[in-house]
Design a protein around this motif. Structure first.
Motif, PDB file in Angstrom:
ATOM      1  N   VAL A   1       0.675  -1.215  -0.074  1.00 55.29           N
ATOM      2  CA  VAL A   1      -0.084  -0.118  -0.020  1.00 55.29           C
ATOM      3  C   VAL A   1       1.132   1.174   0.060  1.00 55.29           C
ATOM      4  N   GLN A   2       0.736   2.190  -0.936  1.00 52.95           N
ATOM      5  CA  GLN A   2       1.346   3.350  -0.940  1.00 52.95           C
ATOM      6  C   GLN A   2       0.421   4.599  -0.872  1.00 52.95           C
ATOM      7  N   ASP A   3       0.502   5.477  -0.238  1.00 56.21           N
ATOM      8  CA  ASP A   3      -0.340   6.847   0.001  1.00 56.21           C
ATOM      9  C   ASP A   3      -1.727   6.283  -0.076  1.00 56.21           C
ATOM     10  N   GLY A   4      -1.944   5.360   0.750  1.00 53.01           N
ATOM     11  CA  GLY A   4      -3.342   4.880   1.021  1.00 53.01           C
ATOM     12  C   GLY A   4      -3.937   4.026  -0.026  1.00 53.01           C
ATOM     13  N   GLN A   5      -3.155   3.814  -0.975  1.00 52.26           N
ATOM     14  CA  GLN A   5      -3.790   2.926  -2.185  1.00 52.26           C
ATOM     15  C   GLN A   5      -3.179   1.561  -2.397  1.00 52.26           C
ATOM     16  N   LEU A   6      -3.916   0.535  -2.670  1.00 54.92           N
ATOM     17  CA  LEU A   6      -3.350  -0.856  -2.842  1.00 54.92           C
ATOM     18  C   LEU A   6      -2.591  -0.792  -4.359  1.00 54.92           C
ATOM     19  N   LYS A   7      -1.262  -0.787  -4.221  1.00 53.75           N
ATOM     20  CA  LYS A   7      -0.722  -0.744  -5.583  1.00 53.75           C
ATOM     21  C   LYS A   7      -0.076  -2.048  -6.112  1.00 53.75           C
ATOM     22  N   ALA A   8       0.352  -2.996  -5.337  1.00 54.88           N
ATOM     23  CA  ALA A   8       0.851  -4.044  -5.652  1.00 54.88           C
ATOM     24  C   ALA A   8       0.682  -5.080  -4.582  1.00 54.88           C
TER      25      ALA A   8
ATOM     26  N   PRO B   1     -15.949  -5.110  -0.254  1.00 55.26           N
ATOM     27  CA  PRO B   1     -15.566  -5.007   1.057  1.00 55.26           C
ATOM     28  C   PRO B   1     -15.877  -3.591   1.695  1.00 55.26           C
ATOM     29  N   GLN B   2     -16.089  -3.480   2.915  1.00 52.44           N
ATOM     30  CA  GLN B   2     -16.127  -2.215   3.467  1.00 52.44           C
ATOM     31  C   GLN B   2     -14.621  -2.001   3.622  1.00 52.44           C
ATOM     32  N   GLY B   3     -14.412  -0.540   3.804  1.00 48.35           N
ATOM     33  CA  GLY B   3     -12.897  -0.173   4.131  1.00 48.35           C
ATOM     34  C   GLY B   3     -12.550   0.800   2.935  1.00 48.35           C
ATOM     35  N   PRO B   4     -11.369   1.315   3.259  1.00 46.26           N
ATOM     36  CA  PRO B   4     -10.755   2.516   2.340  1.00 46.26           C
ATOM     37  C   PRO B   4     -10.413   2.223   0.887  1.00 46.26           C
ATOM     38  N   PHE B   5     -10.258   0.754   0.664  1.00 49.04           N
ATOM     39  CA  PHE B   5      -9.662   0.368  -0.707  1.00 49.04           C
ATOM     40  C   PHE B   5     -10.703   0.188  -1.706  1.00 49.04           C
ATOM     41  N   ASP B   6     -10.666   1.262  -2.708  1.00 51.88           N
ATOM     42  CA  ASP B   6     -11.701   1.108  -3.688  1.00 51.88           C
ATOM     43  C   ASP B   6     -11.444   0.134  -4.955  1.00 51.88           C
ATOM     44  N   ASN B   7     -10.374  -0.463  -4.998  1.00 50.78           N
ATOM     45  CA  ASN B   7      -9.824  -1.222  -6.049  1.00 50.78           C
ATOM     46  C   ASN B   7      -9.872  -2.394  -5.872  1.00 50.78           C
ATOM     47  N   VAL B   8     -10.609  -3.001  -4.747  1.00 55.55           N
ATOM     48  CA  VAL B   8     -10.592  -4.520  -4.398  1.00 55.55           C
ATOM     49  C   VAL B   8     -12.043  -5.043  -4.523  1.00 55.55           C
TER      50      VAL B   8
END
Length: 450
Positions: A139-146, A377-384
Motif C-alpha cells: 500500500v502506497q499513499d493509502g492505495q493498494l498498488k501491488a 468489502p467495507q473499508g478504504p480500498f476502492d480497487n478491491v
C-alpha cells in the motif's frame, strides 16, 4: 511456544509484472474472473499457490457441480463460464449429466478439468503464476498498488490497478486490515478420496457400515456420499468430517492430517467388515475440501431469510437453487432447508426427521440471488473486490450459496466489475449494477429479472 519476535530486514522487491487486474486464487471462481476481464481487454495476472487451477473442483477432488435449473427443475437460472467449461469437458466424454437431481447436476473428471482450465487461461492471454504464494499487500499513499509474492524465483512484486481476492479465505482482505469474521458455527471440512475396487462392495450398505463402526475408528458422525468418475471405475468418496479451523496454519495442518486419517479409517472399516471388499486407495486430494473459514465484511450481508424467501436484488449478479445445507459443527449430521418450505435433518443411523421450516404456500420461490454489493468489502480500498465462499453471508445463507456453481458466478461478476471500474475510472462501489448486469449478459451470463 516462544513469544519472541524477529526483525525481517526491509528489502527492495523486483517488479515481475504490471497489469490492469491481479486475481489472487486460481479456483474456478478466480479463473472465471480472470477470463471475463481478459475477454473485455484487460491485462490480467492470476496467482495460485498450488500447482493447478480449479480449487475444490480439482485440487480437492470434489467432482460435482449442481444443476443450472431452479428448484423445480423447470427454468434455467445460470449459464456463463460454468456451462462453457462443462461443454468443453463433454467433448472429452468427461462429464455425466443429471440436471433434474438436487444432489448432482454434473459429475466430471477433475483431472480433465485441470487441463481444460490451463487451456482456457492460456487461450485468453492471462499471465499465470502457479506455485506462487501471496505474501502481503503493498500500500502506497493509502492505495493498494501491488502485492508481494513468493515462489521459486524468490520474493517479487506484482503491480496492478485493480485486485480480486478469490483466495477462498479472504487472505488479501484480511492482510489489508479489512474487517473479517469467523461464524459462530463454522461448517466443517471434508477430505475426499478415490478408490478402485468399489464394485466389490456390491450389495453392501457401506454407509451403514461407516455409521455402525465409525465410533470404534474415532470417526465423527457426518454424511457420506460419492460416485464414479465419468468414464472410469474409480469411485470418489466424500465421507470425512474435520472440525479444525483452516484459516490458521496450525488448524490447516491438523485438518489435512486428520482428513487423511479418517480416509484410512473408512478404508479399514470396509476391509474388516465387508468380506469381499478389495478396495484400493488410489489417490488423495492435494488439499482438503474447505466449506468455511473467515468471511469479509461487505456492503451487504446476505441473510438466510433472503435466500430462503428468494429475495430479489436490483444488483443481482448470481443465481442459485442449491438448498440450504448446514453441516453442523456442534451435533451429528446435517440439516437441509428447501425453498418450498421443507426441512430435513439427516443424522447417521437414524431415520430422516422431515418437517417444515415454514408452512406450505402455493407461490414458493424456486431460486435465490446474490447481490453485487456482497462482493464489495467495507473499508478504504476502492480497487478491491471479493469473490468466492468468503463473501459476506450469515450461517444459513452460506449453507446454500457456498457451492461452486454459485461462487463461479461471483468470479465472473467481479471480473466484469473490475473492467467497468477501470474503464470509467471509478471505485468498485460506484460501478453501475445496470451496466454490470448488461455486460455480464452480453458475455454469456444469464441475468434473470430483479
Amino acid at each position: 511456544m516462544s513469544c519472541d519476535t524477529l526483525h525481517e530486514p526491509a528489502r527492495e522487491l523486483p517488479v515481475t509484472g504490471e497489469f490492469d487486474l491481479c486475481v489472487l486464487g486460481g479456483s474456478c471462481t478466480g479463473v472465471f474472473a480472470a477470463i471475463r476481464a481478459a475477454r473485455l481487454g484487460l491485462s490480467v495476472a492470476l496467482i495460485e499457490k498450488m500447482g493447478s487451477f480449479g480449487g475444490v473442483a480439482t485440487i480437492s477432488s470434489v467432482n460435482v457441480w449442481h444443476t443450472p435449473l431452479d428448484e423445480a427443475f423447470k427454468k434455467r437460472i445460470f449459464a456463463g463460464l460454468s456451462q462453457e467449461l462443462i461443454d468443453r469437458l463433454k467433448r472429452r466424454d468427461a462429464v455425466n449429466e443429471d440436471l433434474a437431481n438436487p444432489n448432482v447436476g454434473w459429475r466430471f473428471n477433475s483431472a480433465e478439468m485441470q487441463i481444460e482450465l490451463d487451456e482456457l487461461v492460456l487461450e485468453h492471454g492471462v499471465r499465470p503464476w502457479l506455485h506462487t504464494s501471496f505474501v502481503a499487500p503493498i500500500v502506497q499513499d493509502g492505495q493498494l498498488k501491488a502485492i508481494a509474492v513468493e515462489n521459486k524465483s524468490g520474493r517479487q512484486a506484482i503491480k496492478a490497478r485493480f485486485f480480486i481476492d478469490a483466495t477462498g479465505d479472504g487472505d488479501l482482505c484480511e492482510r489489508l486490515g479489512l474487517e473479517t469474521y469467523i461464524a459462530a458455527h463454522r461448517q466443517p471440512s471434508t477430505a475426499c478420496a478415490a478408490f478402485s475396487g468399489w464394485e466389490t462392495l456390491e450389495g453392501v450398505n457401506w454407509g451403514e457400515l461407516i455409521r455402525e463402526h465409525g465410533e470404534a475408528f474415532n470417526l465423527p458422525q457426518g454424511f457420506a456420499w460419492g460416485g464414479k468418475i465419468p468414464g472410469s471405475d474409480i469411485f470418489m468418496l466424500a465421507g470425512t468430517r474435520v472440525y479444525d479451523d483452516c484459516s490458521t496454519a496450525e488448524g490447516f495442518t491438523r485438518a489435512e492430517i486428520e482428513g487423511r486419517r479418517q480416509v484410512r479409517a473408512i478404508h479399514d472399516i470396509m476391509r474388516q467388515h465387508a468380506p469381499n471388499s478389495k478396495l484400493i486407495l488410489q489417490s488423495l486430494p492435494a488439499r482438503i475440501g474447505i466449506r468455511e473459514t473467515r468471511h469479509v465484511r461487505c456492503h451487504h450481508q446476505i441473510t438466510g431469510d433472503e435466500v430462503l424467501h428468494g429475495h430479489h436484488f436490483d444488483d443481482a449478479i448470481a443465481y442459485g437453487s442449491y438448498r440450504v445445507d448446514i453441516h453442523h459443527d456442534d451435533k451429528p449430521g446435517l440439516t437441509f432447508r428447501y425453498l418450498d418450505g421443507r426441512e430435513i435433518r439427516a443424522r447417521p443411523g437414524y431415520p430422516h426427521e422431515i418437517g417444515r421450516w415454514r408452512p406450505e404456500t402455493p407461490d414458493s420461490p424456486t431460486y435465490y440471488q446474490i447481490p453485487y454489493r456482497s462482493l464489495i468489502p467495507q473499508g478504504p480500498f476502492d480497487n478491491v473486490l471479493a469473490a468466492g465462499r468468503f463473501i459476506d453471508a450469515d450461517s444459513v445463507a452460506h449453507g446454500a450459496i457456498r457451492v461452486m456453481v454459485n461462487m463461479n458466478q461471483t468470479g465472473e461478476a467481479a471480473g466484469v466489475a473490475a473492467y467497468l471500474a477501470l474503464k470509467n475510472e471509478q471505485s468498485a462501489a460506484a460501478v453501475s449494477p445496470t451496466k454490470l448486469r448488461t455486460l455480464m449478459a452480453d458475455g454469456g451470463s444469464l441475468m434473470l429479472p430483479v
